[in-house]
Design a protein around this motif. Structure first.
Motif, PDB file in Angstrom:
ATOM      1  N   VAL A   2      -4.734   5.595   0.885  1.00 41.84           N
ATOM      2  CA  VAL A   2      -5.764   5.921   1.875  1.00 41.84           C
ATOM      3  C   VAL A   2      -7.071   5.350   1.334  1.00 41.84           C
ATOM      4  CG1 VAL A   2      -7.020   7.823   2.992  1.00 41.84           C
ATOM      5  CG2 VAL A   2      -4.576   8.059   2.495  1.00 41.84           C
ATOM      6  N   GLU A   3      -7.716   4.516   2.128  1.00 42.79           N
ATOM      7  CA  GLU A   3      -8.964   3.902   1.668  1.00 42.79           C
ATOM      8  C   GLU A   3      -9.981   4.985   1.303  1.00 42.79           C
ATOM      9  OE1 GLU A   3     -11.517   0.535   3.523  1.00 42.79           O
ATOM     10  OE2 GLU A   3      -9.421   0.370   4.231  1.00 42.79           O
ATOM     11  N   GLN A   4     -10.590   4.865   0.180  1.00 43.16           N
ATOM     12  CA  GLN A   4     -11.571   5.864  -0.305  1.00 43.16           C
ATOM     13  C   GLN A   4     -10.931   7.228  -0.572  1.00 43.16           C
ATOM     14  OE1 GLN A   4     -14.788   4.765  -0.650  1.00 43.16           O
ATOM     15  NE2 GLN A   4     -14.253   2.846   0.319  1.00 43.16           N
ATOM     16  N   GLY A   5      -9.638   7.335  -0.509  1.00 44.55           N
ATOM     17  CA  GLY A   5      -8.997   8.645  -0.694  1.00 44.55           C
ATOM     18  C   GLY A   5      -9.031   9.066  -2.159  1.00 44.55           C
ATOM     19  N   SER A   6      -9.487  10.297  -2.423  1.00 43.44           N
ATOM     20  CA  SER A   6      -9.635  10.737  -3.816  1.00 43.44           C
ATOM     21  C   SER A   6      -8.282  10.759  -4.519  1.00 43.44           C
ATOM     22  CB  SER A   6     -10.229  12.140  -3.879  1.00 43.44           C
ATOM     23  OG  SER A   6     -11.287  12.240  -2.988  1.00 43.44           O
ATOM     24  N   MET A   7      -7.256  11.261  -3.841  1.00 45.94           N
ATOM     25  CA  MET A   7      -5.946  11.331  -4.493  1.00 45.94           C
ATOM     26  C   MET A   7      -5.337   9.934  -4.599  1.00 45.94           C
ATOM     27  SD  MET A   7      -4.248  14.049  -5.622  1.00 45.94           S
ATOM     28  CE  MET A   7      -2.667  14.870  -5.786  1.00 45.94           C
ATOM     29  N   SER A   8      -5.630   9.078  -3.619  1.00 46.15           N
ATOM     30  CA  SER A   8      -5.126   7.701  -3.662  1.00 46.15           C
ATOM     31  C   SER A   8      -5.641   6.973  -4.892  1.00 46.15           C
ATOM     32  CB  SER A   8      -5.591   6.914  -2.432  1.00 46.15           C
ATOM     33  OG  SER A   8      -4.659   7.060  -1.408  1.00 46.15           O
ATOM     34  N   GLN A   9      -6.894   7.277  -5.249  1.00 45.83           N
ATOM     35  CA  GLN A   9      -7.454   6.610  -6.428  1.00 45.83           C
ATOM     36  C   GLN A   9      -6.623   6.946  -7.654  1.00 45.83           C
ATOM     37  OE1 GLN A   9     -11.630   7.609  -6.460  1.00 45.83           O
ATOM     38  NE2 GLN A   9     -11.944   6.443  -4.582  1.00 45.83           N
ATOM     39  N   TYR A  10      -6.101   8.162  -7.661  1.00 53.34           N
ATOM     40  CA  TYR A  10      -5.234   8.552  -8.774  1.00 53.34           C
ATOM     41  C   TYR A  10      -3.881   7.834  -8.664  1.00 53.34           C
ATOM     42  CZ  TYR A  10      -1.872  11.252 -11.427  1.00 53.34           C
ATOM     43  OH  TYR A  10      -0.854  11.592 -12.274  1.00 53.34           O
ATOM     44  N   TRP A  11      -3.208   7.971  -7.523  1.00 54.01           N
ATOM     45  CA  TRP A  11      -1.857   7.391  -7.396  1.00 54.01           C
ATOM     46  C   TRP A  11      -1.859   5.883  -7.630  1.00 54.01           C
ATOM     47  CZ3 TRP A  11       1.414  11.039  -7.886  1.00 54.01           C
ATOM     48  CH2 TRP A  11       1.371  12.228  -7.164  1.00 54.01           C
ATOM     49  N   PHE A  12      -2.853   5.203  -7.088  1.00 59.38           N
ATOM     50  CA  PHE A  12      -2.860   3.737  -7.145  1.00 59.38           C
ATOM     51  C   PHE A  12      -3.718   3.209  -8.291  1.00 59.38           C
ATOM     52  CE2 PHE A  12      -1.206   4.752  -3.089  1.00 59.38           C
ATOM     53  CZ  PHE A  12      -0.320   3.729  -2.780  1.00 59.38           C
ATOM     54  N   GLY A  13      -4.312   4.124  -9.074  1.00 59.47           N
ATOM     55  CA  GLY A  13      -5.151   3.690 -10.182  1.00 59.47           C
ATOM     56  C   GLY A  13      -4.593   4.128 -11.518  1.00 59.47           C
ATOM     57  N   SER A  14      -4.656   5.446 -11.789  1.00 57.76           N
ATOM     58  CA  SER A  14      -4.362   5.878 -13.154  1.00 57.76           C
ATOM     59  C   SER A  14      -3.037   6.600 -13.340  1.00 57.76           C
ATOM     60  CB  SER A  14      -5.514   6.776 -13.632  1.00 57.76           C
ATOM     61  OG  SER A  14      -5.684   7.841 -12.710  1.00 57.76           O
TER      62      SER A  14
ATOM     63  N   ASN B 193       0.814  -1.223   0.000  1.00 57.17           N
ATOM     64  CA  ASN B 193       0.000   0.000   0.000  1.00 57.17           C
ATOM     65  C   ASN B 193       0.850   1.277   0.000  1.00 57.17           C
ATOM     66  OD1 ASN B 193       1.050  -0.386   2.478  1.00 57.17           O
ATOM     67  ND2 ASN B 193      -0.865  -0.156   3.604  1.00 57.17           N
ATOM     68  N   VAL B 194       2.070   1.173  -0.473  1.00 58.27           N
ATOM     69  CA  VAL B 194       2.942   2.359  -0.540  1.00 58.27           C
ATOM     70  C   VAL B 194       3.634   2.398  -1.899  1.00 58.27           C
ATOM     71  CG1 VAL B 194       4.929   3.583   0.469  1.00 58.27           C
ATOM     72  CG2 VAL B 194       3.420   2.246   1.946  1.00 58.27           C
ATOM     73  N   VAL B 195       3.579   3.564  -2.549  1.00 60.07           N
ATOM     74  CA  VAL B 195       4.359   3.725  -3.782  1.00 60.07           C
ATOM     75  C   VAL B 195       5.359   4.867  -3.609  1.00 60.07           C
ATOM     76  CG1 VAL B 195       2.700   2.858  -5.484  1.00 60.07           C
ATOM     77  CG2 VAL B 195       2.591   5.261  -4.795  1.00 60.07           C
ATOM     78  N   GLU B 196       6.462   4.734  -4.331  1.00 59.10           N
ATOM     79  CA  GLU B 196       7.393   5.863  -4.428  1.00 59.10           C
ATOM     80  C   GLU B 196       7.099   6.554  -5.754  1.00 59.10           C
ATOM     81  OE1 GLU B 196      12.108   6.162  -4.108  1.00 59.10           O
ATOM     82  OE2 GLU B 196      11.395   5.604  -6.104  1.00 59.10           O
ATOM     83  N   VAL B 197       6.830   7.851  -5.676  1.00 60.66           N
ATOM     84  CA  VAL B 197       6.617   8.644  -6.890  1.00 60.66           C
ATOM     85  C   VAL B 197       7.778   9.632  -6.976  1.00 60.66           C
ATOM     86  CG1 VAL B 197       5.138  10.331  -8.036  1.00 60.66           C
ATOM     87  CG2 VAL B 197       4.111   8.421  -6.787  1.00 60.66           C
TER      88      VAL B 197
END
Ligand code: FES
Length: 329
Positions: free
Chosen positions: A166-178, A113-117
């Protein structure tokens, strides 16, 4: 004109309706801060004389602290000339906060659940910052989140971030999705005052939970590249996670007198290392806290309980620096 005096004698003027923190900033004076919203408690100080009024809720102050005359400079305006038990951070005086375009250079998974950007900025507009500071990333629709910079200044100007899902996190959806390399974003920074201070203490302690290790990594890189900052210092790094999978990074400490101590709160039976919470692990090690400076970064809970437990155990209050990760969805 209302005048605000700091305990090191510096003064600045304060406008009605403007927080003490912002008034200081307008005068080129940087006071301690992190969240700027009343939640982290980093800007806490005592009013020695004069009247102030809250402009917004001071949620990180306890009733006892309020009764003792404590305030949050990010939330308060001055009503009369005021004297504060605070001092400015000289090293941050020359740091300029900028808004810059940036692109994603790489995205690497560090843990489940952690990415390096890694972000790159235009070569002509490198960001100058002190290791330990953070920046805001501004995404689509103006969505904005704060992340510590996980590296000391690099020659190529790239900026590493460690981002937890972050569960349900709007920015997380971006980082971990698209999110993908070359995506265009904006950043604002550097922000915050979490950075190495010039204290004579012989022990430097870093307490981190989760991705709170990111600014610690940046400061350790600074210590490695400027050995005189670490001369004669004993360095202890406590990093807390739930399970062994949360310990996704191991520091390179060659040349430093340093110990790295991972601490797990939900260790499996085969874990050979330390267990419990980072602040308890530090207390168990019985180091002389009167001679220490502690830098704590991570969850609000850890920061609050560490500040309390360590100052009771002898750490001078002004030797505790923190950057709380205030969560947002
Ligand atoms: S509470 Fe003031 S900066 Fe966080």
């Amino acid at each position: 004109m209302i005048s605000v005096k700091l305990y090191n004698g510096k003064t600045f003027s304060s406008e009605p309706g403007t927080s003490l923190l912002d008034s200081a900033k307008a005068a080129g004076i940087t006071l301690e801060y992190s969240c700027r919203t009343g939640r982290c408690g980093v800007c806490k100080t005592t009013v020695l004389s004069g009247d102030t009024e809250a402009l917004k809720g001071e949620s990180s102050l306890t009733a006892d602290e309020l009764a003792a005359g404590m305030i949050l400079t990010c939330c308060r305006q001055a009503l009369s000339n005021v004297e504060l038990d605070a001092e400015d951070i000289g090293a941050l005086g020359d740091i300029v906060v900028k808004t810059l375009p940036c692109r994603i250079d790489t995205i690497t998974r560090l843990a489940e659940n952690v990415v390096e950007v890694v972000l790159r900025v235009p070569p002509t507009s490198k960001l100058h910052y002190l290791p330990g500071q953070y920046l805001d990333v501004i995404g689509e629709g103006g969505l904005r989140r704060s992340y510590s910079i996980a590296n000391a200044q690099r020659a190529d100007g790239k900026l590493e971030l460690q981002i937890r899902e972050v569960e349900q996190g709007s920015m997380s959806q971006y980082w971990f999705g698209s999110a993908k390399p070359n995506d265009l974003l904006r950043l604002e920074g550097p922000l915050g005052t979490f950075c190495l201070r010039d204290k004579s203490a012989s022990t430097l302690v870093f307490l981190a939970t989760g991705t709170g290790i990111a600014p610690v990594k940046a400061i350790l890189e600074q210590l490695l590249s400027t050995p005189k900052l670490a001369e004669g210092k004993n360095i202890r790094i406590y990093w807390g996670g739930r399970t062994a999978a949360d310990i996704y990074w191991t520091p390179q400490l060659d040349g430093l007198s340093a110990s790295f101590i991972p601490v797990l709160s939900r260790a499996s039976a085969d874990w050979q290392g330390r267990t419990g919470y980072v602040q308890a692990a530090l207390l168990d090690d019985a180091i002389d806290l009167a001679q220490a400076v502690v830098y704590a970064c991570g969850s609000e809970d850890m920061i609050h309980s560490a500040r309390e437990a360590l100052t009771v155990a002898g750490l001078p209050v002004k030797h505790f620096y923190s950057d709380a990760f205030v969560s947002s969805n």
